[in-house]
Design a protein around this motif. Structure first.
Motif, PDB file in Angstrom:
ATOM      1  N   LEU A 598       0.881  -1.225   0.132  1.00 31.13           N
ATOM      2  CA  LEU A 598       0.005   0.082   0.169  1.00 31.13           C
ATOM      3  C   LEU A 598       0.896   1.231   0.094  1.00 31.13           C
ATOM      4  N   THR A 599       2.013   1.335   0.583  1.00 27.54           N
ATOM      5  CA  THR A 599       2.787   2.384   0.568  1.00 27.54           C
ATOM      6  C   THR A 599       3.792   2.412  -0.896  1.00 27.54           C
ATOM      7  N   ASN A 600       3.569   1.591  -1.603  1.00 26.28           N
ATOM      8  CA  ASN A 600       4.330   1.737  -2.762  1.00 26.28           C
ATOM      9  C   ASN A 600       3.716   2.562  -3.836  1.00 26.28           C
ATOM     10  N   GLU A 601       4.409   3.437  -4.316  1.00 26.82           N
ATOM     11  CA  GLU A 601       3.752   4.692  -5.253  1.00 26.82           C
ATOM     12  C   GLU A 601       3.455   4.079  -6.727  1.00 26.82           C
ATOM     13  N   ARG A 602       4.171   3.057  -6.959  1.00 28.04           N
ATOM     14  CA  ARG A 602       4.106   2.517  -8.395  1.00 28.04           C
ATOM     15  C   ARG A 602       2.936   1.384  -8.849  1.00 28.04           C
ATOM     16  N   VAL A 603       2.501   1.047  -7.577  1.00 25.78           N
ATOM     17  CA  VAL A 603       1.427   0.102  -7.755  1.00 25.78           C
ATOM     18  C   VAL A 603       0.025   1.006  -7.978  1.00 25.78           C
ATOM     19  N   PRO A 604      -0.720   0.469  -9.034  1.00 28.67           N
ATOM     20  CA  PRO A 604      -1.904   1.301  -9.430  1.00 28.67           C
ATOM     21  C   PRO A 604      -3.122   0.899  -8.484  1.00 28.67           C
ATOM     22  N   LEU A 605      -3.882   1.938  -8.680  1.00 23.55           N
ATOM     23  CA  LEU A 605      -5.103   1.919  -7.516  1.00 23.55           C
ATOM     24  C   LEU A 605      -5.976   0.488  -7.722  1.00 23.55           C
ATOM     25  N   LYS A 710      -0.590   6.451  -2.235  1.00 22.72           N
ATOM     26  CA  LYS A 710      -0.018   6.428  -1.037  1.00 22.72           C
ATOM     27  C   LYS A 710      -0.191   7.470   0.271  1.00 22.72           C
ATOM     28  N   ILE A 711      -0.113   8.699  -0.057  1.00 18.19           N
ATOM     29  CA  ILE A 711       0.004   9.762   0.684  1.00 18.19           C
ATOM     30  C   ILE A 711      -1.680   9.909   1.276  1.00 18.19           C
TER      31      ILE A 711
END
Length: 1396
Positions: A598-605, A710-711
């Motif tokens: 969940l904290t990885n920015e590259r994983v899409p929603l 993430k944010i």
């Protein structure tokens, strides 16, 4: 979850300790040679563990040789750190430094523990002895409230003389023991530990001391009681000095170790009992076939030593074979008190001399012999020499280092070497014991769990830590045969500390309560100045294939590697991530894996939603008692947040058709404003926008509505169907609000749908209002550029107010609603004045609308058919809104004024004037006190460099509307700036803004009050930089403006001037003035720049200007005192909107509280300041200012001006009068000399430093001083006339001649001067045939002229005609019966006979 090297403390100033311990450290060649030898040694890793290249970093570049030698100093020192981290000791030779921890803020603003020097000094008592070993032992508290906690820390120090001394944390010697005459090699301690199993023998506490051929063990209980008694005795002796209580004796055992060549280190294993087989084997080895065997195996104390022949030796001492020895403790304090008292008594009675005292002092205590103890067995390796031994926490293993660079693992129970590591020369070793955390276990299947019963005892794992300084690496190994589990590059200059004990004084009862936080091992890095510890998770010891924890960690590492892979396909990643997270067994590890995704920015929603949904579905399929409720709730909460993020993003992406912009009339009607006030508001906002654009530059973000998943997840928490916002910084709060509401405020998204979505998701209306206001107040520039946003804010605030629980149902018009109070509080605290004013207008309008609807419902039931449209419903909230609107409008006008500035500043500007002014808010003004508004404007006036007259000009233009006055004020622009008269660009604009501020604040910015605050601000800034003398002069000018207002217009508040000047004198002036006075009196002349900077804190030029300003200030104080006799104290009013201000007392209020001055005392001080200023300004020499006054006058200086002092009166001492007369004559002479000197020699900046010099007449001032100093004024004036004629300025002399009273005496003096001129003309060749003319003169005149000395006059090149006029003036004022009258007649005849 791998090994971690965590810093827990830093050194405040380690270099200070280094310089104290090693002041003359030589850069030895041996260290460099030793290092090079270590580098050339080839060590083979073989099969001793593979290097994990991913964990190791590349070593840093080699530093210079000098730096290496400087950092190696810690290797020569003896270190010890208390296990409770409350004390560190570093010793070298005879010196020692005690470091204590303190919590302080680091450079990054974070609070951290720092070790600072608490005590430093020399510990040696005997000549030539050095420190060889140190221990810091924390002692347990005996108080009931803190049982089991550390009370204080004892420092045990071993010396090469054989002494063992015990100290407190402050370096006070408690006791000293000489148990053996050989040097102390090593000190080690063992404290109480609760046995982990019932069959384990309980070990007693002890302190062991190793000597070259003996070992002494002191019983821990005996030592604990003795140290407590000694510490109490020291406290009593320090308090009374005569009480002497004998502490209990120390119980110890002393063993003489035999059959060993060399011993360098030891380990006390403790008491052990052999099993029957080992008992029979040992008895057979010792006694042979016929050996007798006891029925119960005896208890033995086991000791292991390392050295040479044998390399490792094992000793066993039977319990009861040797009786404990008793050592009577000799208290250091008691012995010192006794010896001191005895020496004093001896000296009184004459018993003995110093020579008889020395043998008694050198006598050593009796040393008991050691009980022989033979070696039982060992590891006989004749070529191997041991260096260190370190016992494991469970007392079953020990690590040994040798000179070959090996680390050997011993099984101390069997006496076998079970493992060896190669390539660790000069290694330092320690142990870490980790306990399994049973709370993290998987609870799905109890029968298949590898750990058995969850309620059983936790397992314990031991790890060996090896620090190799030659390679600069710290390694962690799993014992006994486990792999390396961690490695860190730490540098080559560190020290590894492993105490091996905890707190002394605990037992099986006290140790079960409060568990102290103790460290097991730490690394001291002198380069970075940090102290670090090693954290090792328990699961790293699990190396078997069936370990579920190890498998889970492997899956987590695989998942992290998958997240770092940038080339992976999203669909493929989603499938693999689902498989990995479902394979993990432990719930805590599953949660950790999901958090990393969940904290990885590259994983899409979409992938985040699918993975979380899959995990939650899998948990729901399991049996209810096997499901971890925390993990299930975590998945559900995150899934709801992901759905909310998707919905908000969808609403933001849907563009709607914008409505037409509302007209001014529509906007005024929406805000319920009259047309006149609405246009005034537009003007104010336009002025604010224009001035604010000059001072601030705001970067606009084109993607205000975009926030990463993430944010978003980091900002919000979902708990019990309610979404809460975490505590965040202001910028993060604005980012979240912008994601929700910015599109709505711009009219690009549906406000109704967004509010409904957020309310349905679980947001409270209060949270949404807070987010909306934080966004609105932070986007001030964008809002002012988009007037449509006001109507959008109105719509959104109306929708939020209609939500449930927004406005309490019980709210009525006579109570204050928390909903509106929250909005008002945000506006009050905001520093964006324009945005806060607009939001307050919207809030007021929405409140009025809601009140009208509520009132209309009530009245419609009572009055039917009546006309209620013209009625206005009143409420408490409405009144609060009106008050806030007035305050925000005032704040906006004030902020607009503070943003305005002069665009043209050519001359040098002080750094104090470039400091930015803070932004205003209603809260700041309410907390600034009554003088807060004037103080804020005063800071702005100071930074702009305005002349004080500009405040009067703006006030004058504000009260008069005629054209003549306006033109008159425009002509005054050249005088409005003190630093630069030409900087008048934009001045009209500033005057207009200042007039608006005057109109808005008629009381707070009353011109006299503003002058008072400006005066105080200037002198405060001058005090920060005394070199800027113009600040001090401008401060006095502000006070002068108040006095001038009284003279010209009859408006005067002399009491304010009196109080401000008095506070300036007492706070900033008198201390520097006294320093300057004593300095000038000491040197007897104008001091040079170096002395001025040293004693007064400013340069000589600045000090000259300072003294001049002191005179001006005292003169202002005297004038104010005279004028205040008939004046009453003014009443300070405050505007209605600001009557509730709280905070510090204003400067004007403090000024009004000041007492009346004692006029003669201030006048007396004024004379001194004028004298000092004359000495500095005219560079007089040979003048001591205090010598001009008698003792009464000297004592009265620098006293409180309001006090009554004894001042000089009556006739003065003739010697003092003579000194005063000489001083005044010097002043006149120097003034005439300055007047005569060329103007080109003057410095360009002189007028900047001495603006008050314009029009100052020093001879006139000297004549005025003469009146105060009881010297004849006529004498000074006569000297002035003579000096003018002496310099050849006869035209000025003729004017000054008229002011002289006794012209006869002056004529006689001028006759001498005329004779000197004529003598030079006749005798020194100025006139042709001068000697011939001289011979024709009467003999009396000729003789008199020859006696004249022309060198006494300054200018001899004076025309004869000018001299003739001088002689004529002399004859005119000499009576005929005067003795020199005939001489004057002859002189005039002679002058007339000389051809022109």
């Amino acid at each position: 979850m791998s090994c971690a090297l965590v810093p827990f403390a830093h050194f405040q100033d380690l270099e200070l300790a280094r310089d104290f311990l090693s002041p003359h450290r030589r850069q030895g060649i041996a260290a460099a040679g030793k290092e090079s030898a270590g580098k050339s040694t080839s060590w083979e890793d073989g099969g001793w563990g593979a290097w994990d290249e991913a964990e190791l970093q590349e070593p840093e570049e080699e530093e210079s040789t000098s730096k290496n030698q400087r950092n190696y100093w810690l290797q020569d020192c003896v270190l010890s750190l208390s296990p409770t981290n409350d004390l560190m000791v570093i010793a070298n030779e005879q010196k020692a430094v005690f470091l204590v921890p303190k919590w302080k803020h680091s450079d990054k603003g974070k609070e951290e523990m720092q070790y600072a020097v608490g005590w430093s000094g020399s510990l040696n008592v005997e000549e030539g002895e050095c420190v060889s070993s140190v221990l810091c032992i924390p002692l347990a508290s005996q108080k009931r409230s803190s049982t089991g906690r550390p009370d204080w820390t004892c420092i045990v120090v071993g010396f090469t003389s054989g002494y063992v001394r015990f100290y407190t944390e402050s370096g006070v010697l408690l006791l000293a023991q000489l148990l053996n005459e050989d040097p102390v090699l090593q000190l080690k301690c063992r404290t109480y530990e609760i046995p982990r199993h019932p069959g384990v023998t309980e070990q007693n506490e002890e302190l062991s001391i190793l000597y070259p051929a003996a070992i002494v063990t002191i019983d821990g209980f005996s030592l604990f009681q003795s140290l407590r008694a000694c510490r109490n005795q020291v406290a009593r002796a320090a308090a009374s000095g005569n009480e002497n209580v004998q502490p209990p004796p120390l119980a110890y055992k002393k063993w003489g170790l035999q059959d060993v060549d060399t011993i360098v280190d030891h380990a006390s294993i403790g008491i052990m009992t052999l099993c029957p087989f080992d008992q029979m084997k040992t008895a057979s080895n010792i006694g042979g076939y016929n050996a007798a065997i006891k029925s119960s195996p005896p208890a033995m104390s086991q000791y292991v030593t390392v050295g040479a022949n044998p390399f490792t030796a094992f000793f066993f001492a039977l319990e009861g074979s040797s009786q404990p020895l008793l050592s009577h403790v000799a208290l250091a304090v008691a012995s010192k008190l006794t010896s001191a008292l005895f020496n004093a008594a001896s000296g009184w009675l004459g018993w003995k001399s110093k020579h008889e005292e020395e043998p008694v002092q050198k006598q050593k205590p009796k040393v008991e012999p050691a009980t022989p103890l033979a070696v039982r067995f060992g590891l006989p390796d004749s070529r191997r020499h041991g260096e260190k031994i370190c016992l494991s926490p469970c007392n079953t293993l020990a690590a040994v280092t040798d000179e070959f660079g090996r680390v050997i693992l011993l099984d101390v129970t069997r006496g076998l070497a079970v493992r060896m590591w190669k390539g660790y020369r000069d290694a330092e070793i320690g142990w870490i014991q980790t306990v399994e955390d049973l709370q993290e276990r998987e609870t799905e299947k109890m029968d298949s769990s590898p750990f058995g019963n969850a309620q059983g005892p936790s397992r314990v794992a031991q790890f060996l830590v090896i620090y190799a300084p030659r390679r600069g690496i710290l390694e962690v190994w799993s014992t006994q045969q486990g792999p390396r589990v961690g490695a860190f590059n730490v540098g080559k200059y560190c020290r590894l500390l492993y105490p091996g004990y905890k707190i002394m004084g605990l037992n099986n009862v006290t140790s079960q309560g409060w568990q102290p936080q103790t460290y097991q091992i730490c690394l001291v890095d002198p380069v970075s100045g940090s102290v670090k510890t090693v954290h090792v998770p328990f699961h790293l010891s699990l190396s078997d294939k069936k370990s579920e924890r190890a498998k889970d960690m492997h899956l987590v590492k695989k998942l992290n590697a998958l997240l770092k892979d940038k080339t992976s396909d999203p669909d493929l990643f989603e499938a693999e991530a689902k498989e990995l997270i479902l394979d993990i067994k432990y719930p805590a590890t599953k949660k950790q894996a999901l958090e990393s995704i969940l904290t990885n920015e590259r994983v899409p929603l979409s992938s985040l939603t699918n993975i979380t949904q899959t995990l939650m579905d899998n948990l729901k399929k399991q049996e209810l008692e096997c499901v971890d409720e925390g993990l299930l709730q975590f998945c559900a909460n995150k899934l709801k947040l992901l759905h909310l993020y998707e919905l908000v993003s969808k609403l933001n992406s849907q563009s709607i058709q914008k409505e037409t912009s509302p007209s001014d009339n529509d906007l005024a009607k929406l805000l319920r404003l009259e047309e006149k006030y609405f246009h005034r508001l537009e003007t104010l906002l336009e002025n604010y926008k224009k001035e604010n654009a000059q001072t601030t530059t705001q970067l606009t973000d084109e993607k205000d509505d975009i926030l990463s998943v993430k944010i978003f997840l980091e900002y919000l928490e979902y708990e019990k169907d309610v979404i809460t916002v975490k505590n965040m910084e202001d910028g993060e709060y604005v980012a979240l609000g912008s994601f929700f509401f910015w599109k709505c405020l711009c009219g690009e998204s549906s406000t109704e749908e967004m509010c409904h979505a957020l309310e349905s998701a679980g947001f409270s209306p209060q949270t949404l209002l807070s987010l909306l206001l934080s966004l609105w107040l932070s986007k001030e520039k964008d809002i002012l550029d988009k007037p449509d946003s006001v109507s959008c804010l109105y719509t959104m605030l109306s929708l939020l107010s209609k939500m449930k629980v927004a406005i309490d149902e019980s709210w009525d018009t006579q109570s204050v609603s928390p909903w509106w109070q929250q909005m008002r509080t945000a506006c009050v605290q905001s520093e964006s004045s324009a945005a806060a004013l607009l939001s307050a207008l919207v809030g007021h309008s929405v409140t009025a609308e809601i009140i009208d609807s509520v009132t209309e419902k009530k009245f419609s039931q009572i009055i039917v058919g009546s006309d209620t449209e013209s009625w206005e419903a009143l409420s408490l909230d409405t009144e609060y809104w009106k008050l806030l609107l007035k305050q925000l409008e005032d704040c906006l006008i004030l902020q607009t004024l503070l943003h305005s500035k002069v665009t043209k500043r050519k001359k040098r500007v002080s750094s104090l004037q470039t400091e930015p002014l803070g932004r205003l808010s209603v809260k700041k003004l309410l907390e600034a006190g009554k003088g807060g508004i004037a103080d804020t404007v005063a800071k702005w006036v100071f930074r702009q460099g305005f002349s004080p007259i500009i405040l009067n000009v703006a006030q004058y233009k504000n009260t008069t509307d005629t054209e003549d006055s306006t033109e008159e004020s425009v002509e005054m622009h050249n005088n409005l700036f003190l630093e630069e008269p030409e900087a008048a660009t934009g001045l009209e604009r500033i005057l207009e803004l200042l007039q608006v501020a005057y109109q808005q604040f008629p009381c707070s910015l009353e011109v006299d009050v503003l002058h008072a605050h400006c005066s105080w601000e200037c002198i405060v800034q001058w005090n920060k930089d005394p070199e800027e003398a113009c600040f001090l002069n401008r401060s006095i000018d502000h006070l002068r403006c108040i006095i001038n207002a009284h003279i010209q217009h009859g408006v005067y508040k002399s009491v304010i001037v009196l109080g401000i000047a008095l506070m300036m004198w007492n706070t900033f002036i008198v201390k520097r003035l006294s320093s300057a006075t004593y300095l000038m009196d000491k040197v007897g002349k104008a001091p040079k720049d170096r002395l001025c900077r040293r004693d007064v804190g400013m340069s000589d030029t600045a000090m000259t200007a300072f003294l001049g300003c002191c005179s001006e200030l005292l003169q202002t104080l005297l004038e104010a005192d005279v004028s205040s006799d008939e004046m009453q104290a003014p009443v300070l009013d405050t505007e209605d909107a600001w009557v509730s201000v709280e905070g510090p007392v204003s400067i004007v209020e403090l000024a009004l509280e000041q007492k009346r001055i004692h006029y003669p005392l201030v006048e007396h001080q004024f004379v001194l300041c004028t004298v000092l200023y004359a000495i500095m300004r005219l560079s007089l020499k040979g003048v001591k200012p205090l010598s001009l006054f008698d003792s009464k006058g000297k004592n009265a200086f620098f006293k409180d001006p309001t006090s009554i002092q004894l001042l000089p009166s009556g006739d003065m001492d003739p010697n003092v009068l003579s000194i005063r007369q000489q001083f005044l004559l010097k002043v006149v002479t120097a003034a005439v000399q300055t007047l005569c000197s060329s103007q080109t020699d003057r410095e360009v900046s002189e007028e900047d430093y001495f603006p008050f010099e314009k029009g100052k007449n020093w001879p006139t001032l000297a004549a005025d001083l003469a009146q105060y100093l009881q010297i004849s004024e006529d004498l000074v004036r006569r000297h002035y006339v003579c000096e003018l004629y002496s310099y050849g300025m006869d035209h000025l002399g003729e004017e000054a001649f008229l002011q002289v009273v006794d012209k006869e005496v002056l004529a006689s003096q001028l006759l001498m001067l005329a004779g000197q001129r004529l003598a030079f003309a006749l005798l020194h060749g100025q006139i042709k045939d001068g000697m011939e003319l001289l011979s024709r003169l009467p003999p009396t005149l000729s003789t008199w002229l020859k006696a004249m000395d022309p060198q006494e006059i300054q200018n001899v090149e004076v025309p004869i005609a000018t001299t003739a006029r001088l002689v004529s003036k002399v004859i005119e004022h000499l009576p005929e019966n005067h003795g020199q009258y005939s001489l004057a007649l002859n002189l005039i005849e002679a002058v007339e006979a000389i051809p022109a």
